[in-house]
Structures are given as C-alpha cells and as structure tokens.
Design a protein around this motif. Structure first.
Motif, PDB file in Angstrom:
ATOM      1  N   ALA A   1      17.593  40.496  30.501  1.00  0.00           N
ATOM      2  CA  ALA A   1      17.998  40.826  31.864  1.00  0.00           C
ATOM      3  C   ALA A   1      18.838  39.721  32.492  1.00  0.00           C
ATOM      4  O   ALA A   1      19.536  39.931  33.474  1.00  0.00           O
ATOM      5  CB  ALA A   1      16.756  41.090  32.710  1.00  0.00           C
ATOM      6  N   LEU A   2      18.773  38.510  31.930  1.00  0.00           N
ATOM      7  CA  LEU A   2      19.520  37.392  32.508  1.00  0.00           C
ATOM      8  C   LEU A   2      20.961  37.358  32.036  1.00  0.00           C
ATOM      9  O   LEU A   2      21.793  36.647  32.606  1.00  0.00           O
ATOM     10  CB  LEU A   2      18.842  36.065  32.135  1.00  0.00           C
ATOM     11  N   ASP A   3      21.271  38.132  30.992  1.00  0.00           N
ATOM     12  CA  ASP A   3      22.574  38.024  30.334  1.00  0.00           C
ATOM     13  C   ASP A   3      23.761  38.144  31.285  1.00  0.00           C
ATOM     14  O   ASP A   3      24.724  37.414  31.178  1.00  0.00           O
ATOM     15  CB  ASP A   3      22.706  39.073  29.215  1.00  0.00           C
ATOM     16  N   ARG A   4      23.670  39.088  32.232  1.00  0.00           N
ATOM     17  CA  ARG A   4      24.851  39.291  33.070  1.00  0.00           C
ATOM     18  C   ARG A   4      25.032  38.214  34.132  1.00  0.00           C
ATOM     19  O   ARG A   4      26.027  38.196  34.854  1.00  0.00           O
ATOM     20  CB  ARG A   4      24.834  40.680  33.708  1.00  0.00           C
ATOM     21  N   PHE A   5      24.076  37.298  34.216  1.00  0.00           N
ATOM     22  CA  PHE A   5      24.208  36.207  35.178  1.00  0.00           C
ATOM     23  C   PHE A   5      24.590  34.892  34.516  1.00  0.00           C
ATOM     24  O   PHE A   5      24.667  33.863  35.161  1.00  0.00           O
ATOM     25  CB  PHE A   5      22.906  36.034  35.961  1.00  0.00           C
ATOM     26  N   LEU A   6      24.785  34.924  33.205  1.00  0.00           N
ATOM     27  CA  LEU A   6      25.095  33.684  32.487  1.00  0.00           C
ATOM     28  C   LEU A   6      26.513  33.216  32.805  1.00  0.00           C
ATOM     29  O   LEU A   6      27.394  34.016  33.117  1.00  0.00           O
ATOM     30  CB  LEU A   6      24.948  33.904  30.983  1.00  0.00           C
ATOM     31  N   GLN A   7      26.689  31.893  32.667  1.00  0.00           N
ATOM     32  CA  GLN A   7      27.991  31.319  33.014  1.00  0.00           C
ATOM     33  C   GLN A   7      28.966  31.469  31.850  1.00  0.00           C
ATOM     34  O   GLN A   7      28.676  31.032  30.736  1.00  0.00           O
ATOM     35  CB  GLN A   7      27.831  29.838  33.366  1.00  0.00           C
ATOM     36  N   PRO A   8      30.191  32.041  32.115  1.00  0.00           N
ATOM     37  CA  PRO A   8      31.196  32.081  31.054  1.00  0.00           C
ATOM     38  C   PRO A   8      31.683  30.662  30.759  1.00  0.00           C
ATOM     39  O   PRO A   8      31.574  29.780  31.610  1.00  0.00           O
ATOM     40  CB  PRO A   8      32.320  32.930  31.659  1.00  0.00           C
ATOM     41  N   VAL A   9      32.216  30.447  29.566  1.00  0.00           N
ATOM     42  CA  VAL A   9      32.711  29.115  29.213  1.00  0.00           C
ATOM     43  C   VAL A   9      33.820  28.703  30.178  1.00  0.00           C
ATOM     44  O   VAL A   9      33.840  27.577  30.681  1.00  0.00           O
ATOM     45  CB  VAL A   9      33.200  29.102  27.743  1.00  0.00           C
ATOM     46  N   LEU A  10      34.751  29.611  30.444  1.00  0.00           N
ATOM     47  CA  LEU A  10      35.768  29.380  31.470  1.00  0.00           C
ATOM     48  C   LEU A  10      35.845  30.633  32.339  1.00  0.00           C
ATOM     49  O   LEU A  10      35.717  31.755  31.828  1.00  0.00           O
ATOM     50  CB  LEU A  10      37.135  29.101  30.842  1.00  0.00           C
ATOM     51  N   ALA A  11      36.093  30.448  33.628  1.00  0.00           N
ATOM     52  CA  ALA A  11      36.188  31.596  34.532  1.00  0.00           C
ATOM     53  C   ALA A  11      37.419  32.418  34.168  1.00  0.00           C
ATOM     54  O   ALA A  11      38.478  31.867  33.863  1.00  0.00           O
ATOM     55  CB  ALA A  11      36.283  31.095  35.969  1.00  0.00           C
ATOM     56  N   SER A  12      37.280  33.754  34.213  1.00  0.00           N
ATOM     57  CA  SER A  12      38.431  34.580  33.846  1.00  0.00           C
ATOM     58  C   SER A  12      38.993  35.380  35.016  1.00  0.00           C
ATOM     59  O   SER A  12      40.161  35.258  35.341  1.00  0.00           O
ATOM     60  CB  SER A  12      38.058  35.510  32.688  1.00  0.00           C
ATOM     61  N   THR A  13      38.161  36.144  35.691  1.00  0.00           N
ATOM     62  CA  THR A  13      38.697  36.962  36.782  1.00  0.00           C
ATOM     63  C   THR A  13      38.156  36.541  38.150  1.00  0.00           C
ATOM     64  O   THR A  13      38.749  36.844  39.166  1.00  0.00           O
ATOM     65  CB  THR A  13      38.345  38.452  36.574  1.00  0.00           C
ATOM     66  N   MET A  14      37.033  35.861  38.134  1.00  0.00           N
ATOM     67  CA  MET A  14      36.419  35.414  39.394  1.00  0.00           C
ATOM     68  C   MET A  14      36.012  33.953  39.253  1.00  0.00           C
ATOM     69  O   MET A  14      35.594  33.538  38.171  1.00  0.00           O
ATOM     70  CB  MET A  14      35.107  36.183  39.640  1.00  0.00           C
ATOM     71  N   VAL A  15      36.128  33.214  40.338  1.00  0.00           N
ATOM     72  CA  VAL A  15      35.454  31.917  40.374  1.00  0.00           C
ATOM     73  C   VAL A  15      34.320  32.032  41.382  1.00  0.00           C
ATOM     74  O   VAL A  15      34.473  32.686  42.412  1.00  0.00           O
ATOM     75  CB  VAL A  15      36.391  30.746  40.747  1.00  0.00           C
ATOM     76  N   ARG A  16      33.186  31.396  41.070  1.00  0.00           N
ATOM     77  CA  ARG A  16      32.001  31.639  41.894  1.00  0.00           C
ATOM     78  C   ARG A  16      31.369  30.387  42.492  1.00  0.00           C
ATOM     79  O   ARG A  16      30.360  30.462  43.166  1.00  0.00           O
ATOM     80  CB  ARG A  16      30.970  32.417  41.062  1.00  0.00           C
ATOM     81  N   TYR A  17      31.949  29.221  42.240  1.00  0.00           N
ATOM     82  CA  TYR A  17      31.504  28.008  42.958  1.00  0.00           C
ATOM     83  C   TYR A  17      32.582  26.944  42.854  1.00  0.00           C
ATOM     84  O   TYR A  17      33.412  26.971  41.945  1.00  0.00           O
ATOM     85  CB  TYR A  17      30.162  27.492  42.417  1.00  0.00           C
ATOM     86  N   VAL A  18      32.556  26.044  43.809  1.00  0.00           N
ATOM     87  CA  VAL A  18      33.479  24.911  43.759  1.00  0.00           C
ATOM     88  C   VAL A  18      33.017  24.008  42.618  1.00  0.00           C
ATOM     89  O   VAL A  18      31.895  23.513  42.642  1.00  0.00           O
ATOM     90  CB  VAL A  18      33.491  24.137  45.091  1.00  0.00           C
ATOM     91  N   GLY A  19      33.896  23.851  41.636  1.00  0.00           N
ATOM     92  CA  GLY A  19      33.526  23.064  40.467  1.00  0.00           C
ATOM     93  C   GLY A  19      33.504  23.890  39.203  1.00  0.00           C
ATOM     94  O   GLY A  19      33.390  23.351  38.101  1.00  0.00           O
ATOM     95  N   GLU A  20      33.623  25.212  39.328  1.00  0.00           N
ATOM     96  CA  GLU A  20      33.552  26.056  38.130  1.00  0.00           C
ATOM     97  C   GLU A  20      34.758  25.794  37.221  1.00  0.00           C
ATOM     98  O   GLU A  20      35.905  25.809  37.668  1.00  0.00           O
ATOM     99  CB  GLU A  20      33.527  27.542  38.518  1.00  0.00           C
ATOM    100  N   PRO A  21      34.518  25.558  35.928  1.00  0.00           N
ATOM    101  CA  PRO A  21      35.618  25.293  35.003  1.00  0.00           C
ATOM    102  C   PRO A  21      36.540  26.516  34.861  1.00  0.00           C
ATOM    103  O   PRO A  21      36.079  27.639  34.660  1.00  0.00           O
ATOM    104  CB  PRO A  21      34.909  25.007  33.677  1.00  0.00           C
TER     105      PRO A  21
END
Lengths: 161, 775
Positions: free
Chosen positions: B85-105
């Motif tokens: 159930a946690l899978d869809r909340f995992l962090q992608p290696v690099l952001a692709s279509t959305m950025v979700r925090y200041v600092g996201e690679p």
C-alpha cells in the motif's frame, strides 16, 4: 572564475606553492591540494568550526578564508603538529574523558583549544568554556570536551611548574 | 585482565585525535567525477521542462541526468515494515512531472570537479508551474493540486483490552493535546557516497555510511540489475548518524547508476544547505491523548491519536516511526486497555526519516505530558502518580500487548520503582525540588520536571559476527554493523578479548563491509551492542574452544588444562611458561603442507550467530531543572539528572557518553532545534546560523547514575542497549520543568518552546506596567 592564482604558504612547516582559483577556500586548498583531510568541512559557512586551523598561530575557520588570503602565512593543521605539549595534553585528556565520538569535530576542537591555550595558558574555567562554545559537536553534549580542555590546562600548568 | 564492565578508553580515538579519520569526503578515486543534484526550489509544482543547454557549456561537465534517463529505475523501496500500500507514495529517483518539496532532486550533474558540477547545476533551468502547497497534514482528502494520490499514506493501530469498558468505569478522564515541530538528526558530517564501477570485474564498489550495509547492497543490486556479488559496500568513518544516514536515498542511487553508466567513479558529498532540505527529517507530530483513571490515579486505559507529518514521500524507513510511537505509548505503566493510532499524512515538505529515539521519544513526550496532567488534575505528586502506575518487578518479563517492527513488545526486565528510589536518593531530588520551590518563592522562575521512559532498544532479530586469527596472533572481529561514534569497535573488542584471552587493544574490528561477511542486519535503534555483542560473544566462545582443542591436539595436553592469556596458550595451573603463541597455532591451522591440525577446517576462524525472540527494554528516569529569565523568556537547563538501567554495561564510559550526548540532543529538540516551512512550503532554516544547535554554553551539566539492576534475560551478555538513553525522556522532562518554573501545569504542549512563548504567557498573566518595565 577559472583565472587561477599562484600563492605560497607554509603548511605544517613545509613550503607549499599552489595554483588555485581565487574562490577556493583555505579549507578546500588544504583538503584537496595538500591532501590534509584532517581539516573537516561541516557547514562551509563558519558556524561549526570543524575546519578550524591555525594561521600564524591563531585559530581560524578555514572555510571562511580564501586560500589566497593565507599567502605568505604559516598554516598549522591537525596533521602538522607532533610533540607539541599543549596538543598532546589535550589529546590525552580527550581520550580520558570520552570526548571523542564520531570524530568529525575533533580536529577543529583540538586546533581551537590548542590555539587558545597557547595564546593564554592561564585562562579561567569560564574562559575555557567560552572557547569551547565556538565550535559545534553533535555527539558528546560538550561536557566531556570542556572537561578535557580544563584538565589539559591543569596538566600543562603542573608540567610548567 | 578483564575488559568487560570497565570504562576502558576507546580504541579508535587516536585516529580521530590525529586527524587520520577517513570519512566519505576524504575518499578520492582517480578519474572520479563529482555529482551535484539540481533540486526543486518550489514546494509543489508541475515540472514542465528541464533546460540543460547552458549547463552543458560549463567546462568539465560530462553528463546531466533527468527523470527521462532514469525512468527505468524503480523508486526506492521500504526497508523497515514494507507494505504494498505504500508503493504509490515512494519517492522517485528524480522528479518527472511533479515536484513535491523544496529540495526534491530533479536532475544530476556529473563533472570533472565539484566546482564545475556546482556551477553547471546552478545553470540548469527548471520550468515549474507552482501549485498550492500543502503544509499542514490534513485529513484524508487529497491535495487538490496533486489529486493523483491521497494524503493518508498509512495508519498503524495498536490496541489491547476493552477500551470502552475502561473509559466507562473511569473515575476521571484526563486529556492532553500536544504537538512537536519538525526537527532533524543533523550530524556534523553531511551525507555522501563514492561509487566506482569496475567494468573489468563487473563490480560496483561503494563507500558510504551504511547503517544497513547489507540491505543497501541488495537494494542496489536489484535496482541496477546486478547479482548480489557484484555490489560491495564499504563503510568509512561516519561523522555521526543519529538516524539521518545510512538509508539509501535518491542521491545514492544516482551516484551508483552514474558510475556504471559513465564508467567513471562518482563522488557525491552534499553541502549543509542540501542536508537541511533533502535528508530525512523527524518528529513533526500532533497528538490527542486521553487517559481513563480510577479514583487513586491508576491508569485504566489510554486512547491516543497521533498524526505524523511525513512530508512529501515515504522513504526506506516506511512506517517505522508510526509503528514505534503507537507500540511504545503505554511505556512502563500498567493499564487494562489501549488504543493507539498513528497516521502518516503527506504534505509538501521534505520527507520524514528517523532521528535518534525514533518513535519512542514522541511516545514518551505524549505519555509523560499526560502523566503530568493526571498529577495536576488529581492533585497527586507527579512522581507519585508515576510510581503508582509503574509495572512491578515481579511481572517481568512483561508482555506489553503491542508489536513494534514485527516483534512483540516485551519489557524484558526492570525494577522501575527501585530506579526511581535510587535516583531520588543519589541526586537528593527532594532537596533539588525544595530548592527550586524556595527560589520560586523568592520570585525566580525555576522548575524541576521528570519523565520515566522505557526504550525499545533491540527488537528481536538476527546478527552474525566472524572472527579470524592470523599468523601474528591478531584477532579480527568482522561485523556488518557500523561504528558511527557510539563505540561499537571498542565494546566488541572488549567482549572478544575477555573470552579469547587477548588484550582488547590488539583486537582489530572491521565494520560495515559486505564483502567480509555475507549477512548482517546492521545498526539501528540501540541494537548493535545487544545483537552484535551477543553474536561476538558466541563467536568468541567458539573460537576459544577451537583454539584450546587444537592446542590440546598439538601439545597432547588435555584442553581443560590449557588457558589463553595475553594471546598465549598456557597451562592453566602454572604461573609461568608459554607453551604456544596464538599466531603459531593459527599458522599451524592454515591449509597447505604445514597444516598440522585435524579436521576442524582451514584456518583459525569462528562464527557467531544470534537470533533473539525477545526485545530489550532499557529504562530510566530523567530529571531536568530549568531557569527562565523573566525579561527575555530565555530558558536555561543548568542541570539534568539521569538514572538509567542498560542491563550490564560492557563499557560504562561509553554508556555514560551516549546518555550525556543524548540529553543535549533531547534538550535542543525541546527548546531550539526546529525545521519548518512557510505557508508556501519554503524552508525556514537552511543553515547552522538559523538552526540553533546548542553549544557548550547551552549544554547542561549532566549527572548520570548507571544502574545495573536488571540484566536482560534476552541475551547472554544481559545487555539492553544504550544509544537512545538520555534523549528519549528529555522533551517531557524539560516540558514539565518549564510548567513548574512558571507555575502553570500543562502550559507546555508545543515543542520547541521558545522564549517568545514564555514572554507571551508572562505578559498575559501580568500586564506590563511602567513600574514593572522599569524594574
């Protein structure tokens, strides 16, 4: 940016001729050009003090100085001092008091304390504590470091008598 | 000479005192590239385009990776308590279509020098369409700006007993609402990694702070589609971990993938600003806690709801913190029923990770604030309320009725009331409280507060240690766990030295290397001393037996008549005379023509495995004194008293050092160190000038009494673990001491508590008059 400058300084008693970018900090020059990695960089903005070295005997933050500012000066790092009684006394006391944990801040604290004790060997306990306030440590809670500095001073006084 | 139980000096001090420590930033490999990560500077936005054209013009730039190039790399999975159930909340290696925090690679630049990489990274243009950031963990509904996922990442519930009945029967119900802002482990060394792909041998060598080196090895192998044997993880010196280091993160994967792709070594060392926006953060909880009590202030039940602001993604730590908060809420007290729910909610902040005392510090804060409230409501002394509710020694080992990290929470041993008595006597706590009362009567703002804590130190699990002896007689201890400054190297040497019969200073300890030992669970919570120590004990016993029986065979003297002292085999009943050097015996046991011993195998080696089914639970009483300046609201903690039982202390010096350091971190967390964001999600603190780490000036004098009353029955050494002691109880103890100082029970319900909170309160209580201001 890429214009390089020639400079020379004495590092741990040895003359060093370096060609560095003007923006290169003293910390980076010591670590990367001279291979003296005992000088650590924890914040690169002059707060933590892990990069403290002695320039002409005074403790300075090596991350806040450009390397070229040390041109013509004597720089002492943790690697450079052997048989310096002040530093040896500090090391022994640090060991005794469990004042080393991860070791990242250790060189900075030693250079800071050694520089301060050399300048003023008869600091009061409060003055020693004030010196210790200048650097950051996240492991020890400072108590062991401050006690080690005080004990090192006491043992140096005994040795001098 | 016996080593265990003595405060012997640490074995690795000299290395650090001489500046010879080798941290990850000190490792250089010829031809290495330097990696710099381009990060989002907006908390929530659509990522429209990444413009690299200018960046590629910087001399020395070799490659720039964006999400497109790494789209085949799956997001990093959860190490602890994984769930689909946690899978869809995992962090992608690099952001692709959305950025979700200041600092996201968003991109990674690889260049010939660190300076070139930094210069180029600054020129990478991010085209972002900002959306409204969510900075407060809301209920379940999704962020309208980011509708594809809900905000409720996970919920954990722990319960036992009949809650409704308990609340129905209750004489009184006491309730508190508490919050604790974001904080972070903040080690002095930032994160970093060096990765080197050897195309000839097909081996990826990695140097990084791996608290779970073996898990990292396996995760990297899976991610890069390599066999396990093609990844070698080595752990250099670690400049403090405290929970912030050692889990794989996007940057680690990018460095390893980059090294393989570009066929050049890659070095990445983050700067402090990056660390403060990108490394895992912690705490950030709000909780409602209700207690049902009977007429004598005995707990019948606890009903607690905790919301944890997880930030933008779930990382390798998964639901670990939620799990531990909920499971450890009941702590050391008896009760009939519990319902503890912890909810991970997503916001547009840096993802949460762990910080020393993870989950347990939060649980202690909530529970102990509630205990103080019970004391206030019933008019009973706070220590007496605790004493009445503490589980008695006869009930040990006590089944707590909850599970944490897949392991039953068992309080293995403890004499809780006795610890309160001993600590009270040893530090004359009654006198300290009376003195504070007296000073308050004189008009000063001085207070004393206490918290009783029980830690979950080493959950059940396994560990493996290898020992080798070479021809020089040098004993080597090999473990996959890591030295992060806690003293693991020294205490393992102490344990092994006593059994094998050598001087501890001659024992070499190799930590955190996957190539020397195939499996290990690593270092987290305070499990190393317990699990690795026990495995080392078993290995040492096997080695001793092996040495003595081989020597017996060689010398034709019965093994029981032999002993080992200072690395020499002697006859046990003789004062003088060496029969055989350990090194000579090891040489004789090596394979080849000179092998002179029997079928016991090649070489003098031994292994120790340990699998435990019971966790260990160290416990303690933390008492803090606060002094508040009436004019500035500045809060000082001059003295802290800690009585703590770690079971048997292998090295009391190391244990005390852990406690003192933990106390100061805990105090800082309660009073000063905090990370936060503005309404638009911009970080408020990105350097050490703003993030107020305590200095020697703020550090209290810490008085520690180690109690060894209750050796743990969970392992042969009787140890419980010490790494979290000191920290866990500090927040509630400081909170209670501030309440006491200003005379308002329950005043502190938000941490960190700042001077402005105090001033506001003092002004509200007593309007400033001309006379008062002139004082």
């Amino acid at each position: 940016m890429s214009t390089k400058m020639q400079m020379s300084m004495e590092v741990n008693g040895e003359a060093r001729d370096l060609v560095v970018e003007p923006r290169t900090t003293l910390a980076d020059a010591l670590r990367e050009e001279c291979g003296l990695t005992g000088t650590r960089t924890g914040c690169e903005e002059g707060i933590c003090g892990a990069c403290t070295v002695l320039v002409d005997g005074e403790p300075v933050r090596a991350c806040l100085q450009f390397a070229v500012q040390a041109h013509g000066r004597e720089v002492t790092t943790i690697e450079g001092v052997r048989e310096w009684k002040t530093l040896e006394a500090l090391k022994a006391a640090m060991r005794e008091h469990f004042a080393v944990q991860c070791g990242f801040c250790t060189s900075g604290f030693l250079m800071l304390a050694a520089g301060a004790l050399t300048r003023k060997p008869d600091m009061s306990a409060a003055e020693i504590a004030e010196v210790a306030e200048m650097n950051l440590c996240r492991c020890t809670g400072y108590q062991p470091i401050v006690r080690a500095m005080q004990e090192a001073q006491a043992s140096l006084k005994v040795a001098a008598q | 000479m016996k080593h265990v139980g003595r405060a012997l000096p640490r074995l690795d001090d000299s290395v650090h005192l001489e500046g010879r420590g080798r941290f990850v930033a000190d490792i250089d490999i010829p031809r290495q590239l330097h990696m710099r990560v381009v990060r989002s500077n907006v908390a929530c936005a659509k990522l429209i385009n990444v413009d690299m054209s200018e960046a590629y013009h910087v001399p020395g730039v070799v490659a720039i990776l964006t999400a497109e190039e790494v789209s085949h790399l799956r997001p990093l999975g959860v190490r602890l308590a994984p769930a689909p159930a946690l899978d869809r909340f995992l962090q992608p290696v690099l952001a692709s279509t959305m950025v979700r925090y200041v600092g996201e690679p968003v991109a990674a630049v690889f260049a010939e020098s660190a300076a070139a990489a930094e210069d180029a990274a600054e020129l990478v243009g991010l085209e972002l369409a900002p959306l409204e950031a969510q900075t407060v963990p809301r209920a379940v509904e999704a962020n309208p700006a980011d509708p594809l996922r809900g905000n409720a990442a996970a919920s954990v519930t722990k319960s036992f007993g009949d809650l409704n009945a308990a609340f129905h029967e209750a004489d009184r119900i006491v309730e508190v609402h508490v919050t604790w802002a974001r904080d972070a482990a903040m080690p002095m060394e930032t994160r970093g990694i060096v990765a080197d792909w050897d195309d000839a041998r097909g081996v990826l060598s990695v140097w990084g702070p791996g608290r779970a080196a073996h898990w990292n090895r396996d995760a990297l192998a899976a991610m890069l589609d390599l066999p396990r044997s093609a990844v070698v993880w080595r752990t250099p010196h670690v400049g403090g971990g405290f929970g912030a280091k050692g889990e794989l993160a996007s940057e680690d994967i990018l460095a390893c993938y980059g090294a393989r792709l570009l066929e050049r070594p890659v070095k990445w060392v983050e700067d402090r600003r990056e660390h403060m926006i990108a490394a895992g953060q912690a705490r950030d909880i709000r909780a409602t806690a209700r207690a049902a009590i009977d007429s004598s202030a005995r707990l019948l039940a606890l009903d607690v709801d905790v919301v944890i602001d997880q930030g933008a993604y779930v990382r390798a730590e998964g639901t670990m913190v939620a799990d531990l908060v909920a499971a450890m809420l009941p702590g050391p007290y008896r009760m009939d029923a519990l319902r503890a729910e912890a909810h991970l909610r997503l916001t547009n902040k840096t993802p949460a990770g762990t910080f020393r005392g993870a989950g347990r510090a939060e649980a202690a804060y909530i529970r102990e604030r509630l205990m103080d409230e019970i004391a206030h409501r019933t008019g009973i002394d706070p220590m007496e309320v605790r004493r009445r509710n503490l589980i008695e020694p006869g009930a040990m080992p006590f089944e707590r009725g909850t599970e944490a990290l897949g392991c039953r929470v068992t309080l293995d041993s403890g004499r809780y009331q006795s610890l309160v008595d001993q600590t009270t006597r040893r530090f004359s706590l009654d006198v300290i409280r009376r003195r504070a009362q007296h000073r308050r009567a004189q008009g000063e703002l001085v207070g004393v507060g206490a918290a009783f804590v029980v830690d979950a130190s080493a959950p059940a699990g396994y560990e493996h240690v290898k020992l080798t002896v070479d021809r020089r007689g040098t004993v080597e201890v090999i473990t996959g766990a890591v030295e992060e400054g806690q003293g693991l190297v020294t205490l393992l040497a102490q344990i092994v030295a006593d059994i094998v019969g050598v001087d501890y200073a001659s024992v070499r300890v190799t930590t955190g290397e996957t190539v020397r030992i195939p499996f290990a669970a690593g270092s987290q919570l305070a499990r190393s001393s317990v699990m690795v120590g026990t495995a080392a004990q078993h290995a040492a016993e096997t080695l001793r037996e092996k040495i003595l029986s081989a020597a017996a065979a060689m010398l034709s003297i019965p093994a029981e008549k032999l002993t080992i002292q200072a690395g020499r085999i002697k006859q046990a009943d003789r004062h003088f005379g060496t029969i055989l050097d350990l090194g000579d015996l090891a040489a004789a046991m090596e394979p080849g023509r000179t092998m002179r011993t029997g079928p016991r195998g090649a070489g003098l080696e031994a292994e120790g495995f340990v699998t435990t089914s019971m966790m260990t639970a160290p416990y303690g009483l933390v008492v803090a004194v606060t002094e508040i300046d009436k004019d500035t609201g500045f809060i000082r903690v001059p003295e802290v008293y800690v009585g703590y039982d770690v079971g048997n202390a292998i090295n009391p010096g190391l244990v005390e050092a852990q406690i003192v350091g933990g106390v100061v971190q805990g105090m800082a967390s309660a009073l000063s160190t905090t990370l936060g964001v503005t309404e638009s999600g911009d970080p408020l603190r990105v350097n050490f000038a703003d993030f107020a780490l305590p200095t020697a000036r703020e550090a209290p004098t810490v008085h520690v009494m180690l109690v060894e009353d209750s050796p743990s029955p969970a392992n042969v050494l009787g140890v419980k673990g010490a790494a979290d002691g000191g920290l866990t109880g500090m927040a509630p103890a400081v909170a209670a001491a501030i309440d006491d100082a200003i005379g308002i029970p329950g005043f502190v319900h938000h941490l960190p508590l700042t001077p402005s909170d105090i001033i506001q309160q003092l002004r509200a209580r007593k309007p400033i008059t001309f006379e008062a201001a002139a004082e």
